[in-house]
Scaffold this active site. Structure first.
Site, mmCIF file in Angstrom:
data_model
loop_
_atom_site.group_PDB
_atom_site.id
_atom_site.type_symbol
_atom_site.label_atom_id
_atom_site.label_comp_id
_atom_site.label_asym_id
_atom_site.label_seq_id
_atom_site.Cartn_x
_atom_site.Cartn_y
_atom_site.Cartn_z
ATOM 1 N N HIS A 82 0.850 -1.193 0.000
ATOM 2 C CA HIS A 82 0.000 0.000 0.000
ATOM 3 C C HIS A 82 0.884 1.241 0.000
ATOM 4 O O HIS A 82 1.843 1.327 0.749
ATOM 5 C CB HIS A 82 -0.897 0.012 1.245
ATOM 6 C CG HIS A 82 -1.994 1.034 1.178
ATOM 7 N ND1 HIS A 82 -3.244 0.742 0.696
ATOM 8 C CD2 HIS A 82 -2.024 2.342 1.517
ATOM 9 C CE1 HIS A 82 -4.007 1.830 0.744
ATOM 10 N NE2 HIS A 82 -3.289 2.820 1.246
ATOM 11 N N ASP A 161 -13.838 3.679 7.444
ATOM 12 C CA ASP A 161 -12.830 4.499 6.754
ATOM 13 C C ASP A 161 -13.462 5.313 5.642
ATOM 14 O O ASP A 161 -13.096 6.471 5.437
ATOM 15 C CB ASP A 161 -11.701 3.626 6.189
ATOM 16 C CG ASP A 161 -10.650 4.480 5.499
ATOM 17 O OD1 ASP A 161 -10.044 5.326 6.187
ATOM 18 O OD2 ASP A 161 -10.466 4.348 4.276
ATOM 19 N N ARG A 168 -12.680 13.747 6.595
ATOM 20 C CA ARG A 168 -11.332 14.334 6.702
ATOM 21 C C ARG A 168 -11.003 15.199 5.491
ATOM 22 O O ARG A 168 -10.374 16.243 5.603
ATOM 23 C CB ARG A 168 -10.288 13.216 6.829
ATOM 24 C CG ARG A 168 -10.315 12.547 8.185
ATOM 25 C CD ARG A 168 -9.515 11.264 8.144
ATOM 26 N NE ARG A 168 -8.135 11.479 7.802
ATOM 27 C CZ ARG A 168 -7.352 10.576 7.189
ATOM 28 N NH1 ARG A 168 -7.836 9.389 6.875
ATOM 29 N NH2 ARG A 168 -6.109 10.839 6.909
ATOM 30 N N SER A 183 -6.359 4.697 8.878
ATOM 31 C CA SER A 183 -7.063 4.559 7.599
ATOM 32 C C SER A 183 -6.404 3.479 6.733
ATOM 33 O O SER A 183 -7.058 2.550 6.246
ATOM 34 C CB SER A 183 -7.047 5.919 6.877
ATOM 35 O OG SER A 183 -7.364 5.794 5.528
ATOM 36 N N LYS A 187 -7.680 -0.879 6.342
ATOM 37 C CA LYS A 187 -7.975 -1.488 5.041
ATOM 38 C C LYS A 187 -7.071 -2.686 4.785
ATOM 39 O O LYS A 187 -7.496 -3.716 4.269
ATOM 40 C CB LYS A 187 -7.805 -0.448 3.926
ATOM 41 C CG LYS A 187 -8.954 0.551 3.918
ATOM 42 C CD LYS A 187 -8.808 1.596 2.847
ATOM 43 C CE LYS A 187 -7.733 2.601 3.172
ATOM 44 N NZ LYS A 187 -7.917 3.928 2.664
HETATM 45 N N1 URA Z 1 -4.224 6.636 1.942
HETATM 46 C C1 URA Z 1 -5.239 6.123 2.687
HETATM 47 O O1 URA Z 1 -5.751 5.049 2.390
HETATM 48 N N2 URA Z 1 -5.654 6.824 3.755
HETATM 49 C C2 URA Z 1 -5.118 8.003 4.121
HETATM 50 O O2 URA Z 1 -5.530 8.556 5.118
HETATM 51 C C3 URA Z 1 -4.074 8.534 3.329
HETATM 52 C C4 URA Z 1 -3.647 7.817 2.238
#
Ligand code: URA
Length: 440
Positions: A82, A161, A168, A183, A187
């Site tokens: 990620h 999220d 946000r 966040s 995931k």
């Molecule tokens: N990528 C994400 O999935 N969440 C964030 O808060 C910032 C970047």
């Protein structure tokens, strides 16, 4: 329990208990806690921060807010990756096929563009026919058959999220370490892989602008990942300069194919190879050095490109666009942005470059906007390049000529051209594991 009291507690710098965090996340996801109270809490977290226990509790509660994927139907070690988000950051399109070509299953859930940063799902959808919304059983079947599939988050994955991020985004609370860490990691934990390699971006185009903040963010995420029983490491990579030369969905796919063919930009290839090596290492394919050599070989012998073709075919895409990427969509109009003076590019405001690409239609300014796959920017000059007065800095592409003026102004502002030689930049600054920080 009352949300008012929790906001008061966080505002004064107190720590929230696991029970309070569970109440807050469940209440917000379920709609009982309104946006205005959650917005106040997000701002309190932004200023007061959270300790490791709070971040872990918040991440786990968010991960459990929806479906948790069980990848046990896919054989072998599954390793995920990620990025915290960047401009021209197309590494998943290169790394996924490399890792799959080396025999490690890639069952990846990716995101769409976010603010000034691009998203893998939007990029893949510029390949005609390519579907990123695939039922779970079919997704597992494709991974077992072809070794790789990259899909969007399914309907009920991490709804906490989805709601928090949207809030946000409009309350100026994106660039907060505890909020990004929870966040991203919620995931990744819900997505179910055994190992997670994080690409934490640093610099003017990243959410974390300084190296020290990026390292702090990486450390928090690694603590959460290992605490949840996953293998986890992070590379801190440069986002002070866009990665590669292409910024925009179809043109980024095209540039990724160039790298998989053994060509393409050096910076993009280097970052992709380092991340791929770390994923292969996590999948126990050898030492990092051996894994790096394996990744390089997968490009050289064409097996990584074949894996991308298999992935496109598996997901309904027309693979002839990968064999002949010139066919990929390109917006009808182009516009050259030229420099005014002679000198060297000593700084790029990479966030501004990303915003310019969004203005051209390559990203969304509002949730309901539709992406133009052929829109974007092809950079001709980057950090440390020499520029003559009147020379082309970048070419903009859009389907509507009216979009050029504002985007061109934004892009031009992004370049600092001076009469001096800038310092050489690193592409990878550090590797963060549960054992510590190794700086390069
Ligand atoms: N990528 C994400 O999935 N969440 C964030 O808060 C910032 C970047």
């Amino acid at each position: 329990m009352r949300m008012y009291d929790l906001i008061e507690e966080k505002k004064r710098g107190g720590a929230l208990s696991d029970r309070e965090i569970a109440y807050m996340i469940q209440g917000f996801t379920g709609g009982e806690i309104p946006d205005y109270q959650m917005a106040a809490m997000l701002m309190a977290i932004y200023f007061q921060g959270m300790n490791d226990d709070e971040i872990t509790a918040m991440t786990m509660e968010m991960a459990r807010s929806g479906d948790m994927a069980d990848l046990s139907a896919i054989e072998g070690i599954k390793v995920d990756k990620h990025s915290t988000g960047g401009v021209g950051d197309k590494t998943t399109l290169i790394i996924g096929p490399i890792v799959a070509a080396c025999g490690v299953k890639v069952a990846k859930m990716s995101g769409r563009g976010l603010g000034h940063t691009g998203g893998t799902i939007d990029k893949l959808e510029s390949i005609p026919g390519f579907s990123t919304s695939i039922p779970r059983e079919e997704f597992f079947d494709i991974v077992n058959r072809t070794g790789i599939a990259v899909v969007g988050q399914s309907g009920n994955m991490v709804p906490a999220d989805k709601k928090l991020y949207a809030l946000r985004d409009v309350t100026a609370t994106v660039d907060s370490i505890p909020l990004i860490a929870s966040s991203v990691m919620s995931k990744k934990l819900a997505a179910g892989s055994d190992g997670i390699v994080l690409d934490v971006k640093t610099g003017s185009g990243a959410f974390m602008k300084t190296l020290e903040d990026s390292i702090r963010l990486a450390q928090k995420m690694v603590v959460i990942g290992t605490g949840a029983g996953r293998k986890c490491c992070a590379l801190i990579t440069d986002m002070d300069v866009p990665l590669g030369y292409a910024i925009g969905n179809a043109m980024e796919v095209q540039e990724s194919i160039e790298v998989l063919k053994g060509q393409g930009p050096d910076d993009l290839r280097e970052v992709a190879l380092e991340l791929a090596a770390n994923m292969l290492y996590m999948a126990e394919k050898g030492t990092i050095k051996e894994c790096r050599a394996m990744a390089e070989a997968a490009i050289k012998d064409g097996s990584a490109l074949k894996a991308l073709i298999r992935m496109a075919e598996g997901q309904g895409g027309d693979a002839s666009y990968i064999e002949d990427p010139e066919k990929l969509p390109r917006a009808a109009f182009s516009y050259e942005v030229k420099g005014d003076c002679r000198g060297t590019v000593t700084h790029m405001d990479t966030e501004a470059v990303g915003i310019a690409s969004v203005m051209l239609g390559a990203g969304r300014s509002r949730k309901e906007d539709v992406i133009d796959p052929g829109a974007g920017i092809l950079l001709k000059k980057k950090y440390s390049d020499q520029v003559e007065a009147g020379e082309v800095l970048a070419v903009l592409y859009a389907s509507d000529e009216k979009l050029f003026q504002e985007a061109a102004e934004k892009l031009k502002e992004a370049y600092t051209i001076e009469q001096k030689t800038p310092a050489k930049k690193k592409l990878v600054y550090a590797r963060v594991t549960k054992d510590g920080v190794e700086r390069y």
